[in-house]
Design a protein around this motif. Structure first.
Motif, PDB file in Angstrom:
ATOM      1  N   LYS A 130      97.670  86.495  35.038  1.00 44.04           N
ATOM      2  CA  LYS A 130      98.804  86.732  35.942  1.00 44.04           C
ATOM      3  C   LYS A 130     100.115  86.178  35.381  1.00 44.04           C
ATOM      4  O   LYS A 130     101.068  85.938  36.119  1.00 44.04           O
ATOM      5  CB  LYS A 130      98.507  86.157  37.326  1.00 44.04           C
ATOM      6  N   PHE A 133     103.230  87.876  36.486  1.00 42.61           N
ATOM      7  CA  PHE A 133     103.494  87.993  37.931  1.00 42.61           C
ATOM      8  C   PHE A 133     104.644  87.070  38.338  1.00 42.61           C
ATOM      9  O   PHE A 133     104.936  86.075  37.678  1.00 42.61           O
ATOM     10  CB  PHE A 133     102.252  87.599  38.731  1.00 42.61           C
ATOM     11  N   ASN A 136     106.040  85.248  44.292  1.00 44.94           N
ATOM     12  CA  ASN A 136     105.745  85.893  45.582  1.00 44.94           C
ATOM     13  C   ASN A 136     104.644  86.942  45.502  1.00 44.94           C
ATOM     14  O   ASN A 136     104.285  87.534  46.509  1.00 44.94           O
ATOM     15  CB  ASN A 136     107.028  86.454  46.222  1.00 44.94           C
ATOM     16  N   GLU A 137     104.119  87.159  44.312  1.00 40.47           N
ATOM     17  CA  GLU A 137     102.980  88.067  44.163  1.00 40.47           C
ATOM     18  C   GLU A 137     101.655  87.302  44.107  1.00 40.47           C
ATOM     19  O   GLU A 137     100.609  87.893  43.859  1.00 40.47           O
ATOM     20  CB  GLU A 137     103.137  88.901  42.886  1.00 40.47           C
ATOM     21  N   LEU A 138     101.724  86.019  44.326  1.00 41.38           N
ATOM     22  CA  LEU A 138     100.525  85.181  44.229  1.00 41.38           C
ATOM     23  C   LEU A 138     100.158  84.592  45.586  1.00 41.38           C
ATOM     24  O   LEU A 138     101.025  84.357  46.430  1.00 41.38           O
ATOM     25  CB  LEU A 138     100.776  84.024  43.264  1.00 41.38           C
ATOM     26  N   SER A 139      98.876  84.294  45.744  1.00 43.28           N
ATOM     27  CA  SER A 139      98.445  83.564  46.944  1.00 43.28           C
ATOM     28  C   SER A 139      98.926  82.112  46.848  1.00 43.28           C
ATOM     29  O   SER A 139      99.343  81.650  45.776  1.00 43.28           O
ATOM     30  CB  SER A 139      96.920  83.602  47.055  1.00 43.28           C
ATOM     31  N   GLY A 140      98.830  81.376  47.952  1.00 44.46           N
ATOM     32  CA  GLY A 140      99.252  79.977  47.959  1.00 44.46           C
ATOM     33  C   GLY A 140      98.503  79.150  46.927  1.00 44.46           C
ATOM     34  O   GLY A 140      99.090  78.348  46.197  1.00 44.46           O
ATOM     35  N   GLU A 142      97.089  80.173  44.223  1.00 46.38           N
ATOM     36  CA  GLU A 142      97.522  80.547  42.874  1.00 46.38           C
ATOM     37  C   GLU A 142      98.881  79.924  42.548  1.00 46.38           C
ATOM     38  O   GLU A 142      99.096  79.450  41.426  1.00 46.38           O
ATOM     39  CB  GLU A 142      97.595  82.073  42.753  1.00 46.38           C
TER      40      GLU A 142
HETATM   41  P1  ADP Z   1      94.638  84.613  49.576  1.00 41.66           P
HETATM   42  O1  ADP Z   1      94.185  85.302  50.835  1.00 41.66           O
HETATM   43  O2  ADP Z   1      93.532  84.034  48.745  1.00 41.66           O
HETATM   44  O3  ADP Z   1      95.760  83.649  49.779  1.00 41.66           O
HETATM   45  P2  ADP Z   1      96.069  87.025  48.974  1.00 41.66           P
HETATM   46  O4  ADP Z   1      95.312  87.919  49.910  1.00 41.66           O
HETATM   47  O5  ADP Z   1      97.469  86.646  49.284  1.00 41.66           O
HETATM   48  O6  ADP Z   1      95.206  85.751  48.613  1.00 41.66           O
HETATM   49  O7  ADP Z   1      96.056  87.730  47.565  1.00 41.66           O
HETATM   50  C1  ADP Z   1      94.875  88.204  46.969  1.00 41.66           C
HETATM   51  C2  ADP Z   1      95.178  88.620  45.544  1.00 41.66           C
HETATM   52  O8  ADP Z   1      96.165  89.687  45.513  1.00 41.66           O
HETATM   53  C3  ADP Z   1      95.747  87.487  44.762  1.00 41.66           C
HETATM   54  O9  ADP Z   1      95.075  87.493  43.521  1.00 41.66           O
HETATM   55  C4  ADP Z   1      97.217  87.792  44.601  1.00 41.66           C
HETATM   56  O10 ADP Z   1      97.684  87.412  43.323  1.00 41.66           O
HETATM   57  C5  ADP Z   1      97.276  89.303  44.713  1.00 41.66           C
HETATM   58  N1  ADP Z   1      98.513  89.659  45.416  1.00 41.66           N
HETATM   59  C6  ADP Z   1      98.889  89.267  46.652  1.00 41.66           C
HETATM   60  N2  ADP Z   1     100.084  89.788  46.980  1.00 41.66           N
HETATM   61  C7  ADP Z   1     100.480  90.534  45.907  1.00 41.66           C
HETATM   62  C8  ADP Z   1     101.649  91.315  45.604  1.00 41.66           C
HETATM   63  N3  ADP Z   1     102.663  91.440  46.461  1.00 41.66           N
HETATM   64  N4  ADP Z   1     101.718  91.886  44.398  1.00 41.66           N
HETATM   65  C9  ADP Z   1     100.716  91.742  43.494  1.00 41.66           C
HETATM   66  N5  ADP Z   1      99.579  91.019  43.726  1.00 41.66           N
HETATM   67  C10 ADP Z   1      99.471  90.442  44.904  1.00 41.66           C
END
Ligand code: ADP
Ligand code: ADP
Length: 228
Positions: A130, A133, A136-140, A142
């Protein structure tokens, strides 16, 4: 080594946040700092990386006396200390790679070394895939792993963490704790303020309890205590 002697801290508004602290933390230790809200935990650890200055007393980190440290030398101190926050504090307009590379770029490291070192630490936190990335494209969880990668990219001997699992769900908190353990096992000293009772009582470490700006308990394999 981290050493504080007779440290007091009064904020400009008159609040006495630290009321006489003496402590030694040896290289390689893993220390939890616990206590009720407002006890002075954040102030205690902010003084270790010179985010706050004590009003009086002595603080020595890795042989550097913070009381006489010139402002111009603070960046040098910060290079030997990695800091991780509850709210991650990633730069939103930079990619994961760029967030981690930043600390190496400011010290003028050469691009080839930067690339290798950044990819190595992203590998350690299992986020190499990633690298491009944005935060804001990552989960907390991450985002916290990126902030941990950023904090160790300079190979600091000390890591300070203020409520690093405060915004994370229990499973994600455990993942983050295992990462801290791995970093500690490689020899890095870790000082972590936390309200996470389950973690403190399960992953046993030295516990320092702060109440009303004083250390009221210091145990080698301690318990969380009765705080919320
Ligand atoms: P969690 O529920 O574990 O916090 P998310 O559901 O937010 O995780 O995200 C699941 C996966 O999708 C993660 O690997 C995250 O990096 C990816 N992801 C989340 N939002 C985006 C986005 N806007 N663009 C790209 N990838 C995303
Ligand atoms: P904890 O991290 O244990 O919640 P803090 O170190 O944040 O405790 O706060 C200790 C005391 O200092 C509290 O009474 C808090 O309100 C006060 N305090 C913290 N930061 C500041 C500040 N920047 N200015 C004035 N008072 C502060």
């Amino acid at each position: 080594m981290i050493e504080m002697s007779e440290v007091y801290k009064t904020y400009p508004n008159g609040v006495l946040a630290i009321n006489g602290i003496d402590i030694v933390i040896n290289p390689g230790e893993f220390v939890y700092v616990v206590g009720p809200s407002g006890a002075g935990k954040s102030t205690f650890i902010k003084m270790m990386y010179r985010e706050e200055k004590p009003s009086s007393g002595k603080i020595i980190i890795n042989g550097i006396d913070l009381s006489t440290l010139k402002e111009s030398k603070v960046p040098l101190l910060r290079r030997s200390i990695g800091v991780v926050f509850q709210d991650f504090k990633l730069l939103p307009k930079l990619t994961v790679f760029e967030n981690v590379a930043f600390a190496l770029e400011v010290i003028g490291e050469n691009p080839r070394n930067i690339r290798k070192r950044v990819l190595d630490v992203l590998d350690l936190v299992q986020l190499k895939h990633k690298a491009r990335f944005f935060p804001n494209e990552l989960s907390g969880g991450e985002q916290q792993r990126v902030s941990i990668a950023r904090s160790i990219v300079n190979n600091p001997s000390v890591m300070i963490a203020d409520e690093p699992t405060g915004n994370l769900d229990p499973d994600t908190s455990w993942e983050i704790m295992h990462l801290f353990e791995e970093i500690n096992n490689r020899g890095t000293t870790i000082v972590m303020a936390t309200h996470n009772k389950e973690i403190v009582n399960t992953l046993k470490k030295r516990v320092i309890a702060v109440e009303d700006g004083k250390i009221v308990r210091d145990e080698a394999r301690g318990e969380y205590g009765i705080y919320d």
